[in-house]
Design an enzyme around this catalytic site. Sequence first.
Site, PDB file in Angstrom:
ATOM      1  N   ASP A 104       0.860  -1.174   0.000  1.00 52.11           N
ATOM      2  CA  ASP A 104       0.000   0.000   0.000  1.00 52.11           C
ATOM      3  C   ASP A 104       0.905   1.235   0.000  1.00 52.11           C
ATOM      4  OD1 ASP A 104      -2.319   1.666   0.446  1.00 52.11           O
ATOM      5  OD2 ASP A 104      -1.700   1.779   2.540  1.00 52.11           O
TER       6      ASP A 104
ATOM      7  N   ASP B 199      -6.907  -1.890   3.761  1.00 47.09           N
ATOM      8  CA  ASP B 199      -6.073  -2.937   3.171  1.00 47.09           C
ATOM      9  C   ASP B 199      -6.447  -4.332   3.660  1.00 47.09           C
ATOM     10  OD1 ASP B 199      -4.260  -1.091   1.763  1.00 47.09           O
ATOM     11  OD2 ASP B 199      -3.709  -0.482   3.785  1.00 47.09           O
TER      12      ASP B 199
ATOM     13  N   ASP C  35      -1.642  -1.058   6.036  1.00 45.62           N
ATOM     14  CA  ASP C  35      -1.633  -0.412   7.353  1.00 45.62           C
ATOM     15  C   ASP C  35      -3.003  -0.262   8.001  1.00 45.62           C
ATOM     16  OD1 ASP C  35      -1.955   3.111   6.899  1.00 45.62           O
ATOM     17  OD2 ASP C  35      -2.472   1.548   5.481  1.00 45.62           O
TER      18      ASP C  35
END
Length: 676
Positions: free
Chosen positions: A379, A577, A573
């Site tokens: 990410d 996600d 995080d």
Amino acid sequence: MGKNCCGDEPIKSSKSHNHAHDEGAHHPQSSKNHGPNHSHEHDHDRHDGHDHSHGSEEFDLQKEAIPLLVVIVLFLIGSIYNEQLHNTPYALAEYLILIPAYLLSGWNVLMTAGRNILKGRIFDENFLMTIATLGAIAIHQLPEAVGVMLFFKVGELFQDYAVGNSRRSIKAVLEVRPDYANLKVDGVITKTSPDLVQIGDIITVTAGEKIPLDGIVIVGTSQIDTSTLTGESVPRSVGVGDVALAGTINKTGILDIQVTQLFGSSSIAKILDLVENASSKKAETEKLITKFAKLYTPIVVFISLVIAIVPPLLIPKATLAEWVYRALVILVISCPCGLVISIPLGYFGGIGGAAKRGILIKGSTFLDVLNDVRTVVCDKTGTLTKGTFKVTQIVPAQGFSKDELLSIAGHIEAQSTHPIAQSIKEAYKGELDLTKVSHYEEIAGHGIRAMLGDRLTIAGNDRLLHQERIAHDTCKVSGSVVHLAVDTKYAGYIIAADEIKDDAIEAIQNLHKIGIKQVIMLSGDNNGVAADIAGRLGLDSYIAELLPEGKVDAFEKILSKLGKSEKAIYVGDGINDAPVIARADVGIAMGGLGSDAAIETADVVIMNDSPTKIAEVIQIARKTHSIVWQNIIFALSVKAIFLVLGAFGLATMWEAVFADVGVALAAIANATRVLK
């Protein structure tokens, strides 16, 4: 209506939180809690062959040494004066000296073998040791029977010591458990258990004390030592409004903290739980050896029986005693204790070594998978970038001023928790009159629509402008942008920049150095921002403008292009996600200072948010895998050689003992290397 600068074709949105600019949200709560029981299939059964509880208690060398010294003395007397003792009537003196030594050194083995037989688990190393030594006693080879148990006991002590070292590495994490909380009620402070403190209560933490629960600082400033959670040695400054996490240590000032999580839900409680249960998920190699031992042991017992019985019947002048002795030698050599001890220890050492570095691995199975990783997908926000935005540019349009544009954005964004919204609120220095804001509506993946006074106002990404059919002459803007419009009139845009993490470039370089074929970034950000970040970091590729479901689809496409044995990990995080973290072969979360989503969802948690730890955990996994297979090959090779020697009568039971114990000790010593 004027002409738009872009067509009205649908464009994929950014992240999945309800208010989307051209960047994703960092949210502290997880949408999914699969923690130790998530969608990966885990084997929670402990290995039942080696039933000693090594390491379950603190290893006490002095306590263990006293009976061992007694055994050694009796063994030396029995061995040195064996001929004299052996030739006494009925060899009574020999039995009086060596049987106590045998029982002292072998009691645990004998009892474990007995318990396992009663439970139907007959064929393990304890059974092999028992029948081999009892057989030696039966053919009046008492010194050798004691020697087998004595050297096995010495090997066990080395094993316990090695396991103790591994456990101490992980115990450093467990020692962050707070013992008490200073509960403050009406100015009166009472020392109480952290379990009894409720959300909203106020606790006081003085200098040198552990912070017992997660909360927000409401009074005071201080330096907090977060090394127990993150591995970072540099203290973190906190003041009013900052988050303080359970398990960290207050170094300087006095803090009043309003509790935001019950102890059972705090970040440290989740870490303690995952560390305590980390070894319950066995690696494929570990499960393979367990199955191997269950098949291997009965085969060895059968071969030994054949060696003991068949040759005396078929070979002239062959004596039963000679071939029974050879069979007993085979049994001793065959004991798989070196494997069943050192392999779990190798994985345990890998988990312990990672914990020392601020990386929490939820089970040895993930060490095996990480060894095969060739693709790393990350990410952007909170993983490769800091996720802290600052307003860098205000561009008004059609008669609006910069101050007016910032005021409009500040009022509209006031109720949003998005990082870009926070940066706009910080940039706006004036008073916010939220009574002016009504009919507030968050449009998923696009932005916000609300009434500001009597004017319809929108704030969001370019897709929202197209959706609302607002004429504007600026579509492609480099950076994380918020467009604004008032009463269908385009008012301009505000750009907020996100900083790349200090070690992000080094992290990508390290991944390439260790042979990772491709490092890919998935982002909900617009293509311009993603391209800029990817170029600066040296990424192999990126995919931008993704919703969470779009991220899963993109990740699936990446997986479909991998080789049969290659694995891919995803590093994220938080809540946005979670779907991809769950889908990945190994999901890695930036645990940061207390992201509940990270700790609950991922298979591996990087506690200090450092992207360089990604390469580090892969290297730990590779070293662990290498050491485990070194032990397997070494143990089986040595045993194969001595099995042949034993079958031909070229190896005595002493050599069998040294071969077995030597292999176990060498494997244990090798396994502990992964801690360093």
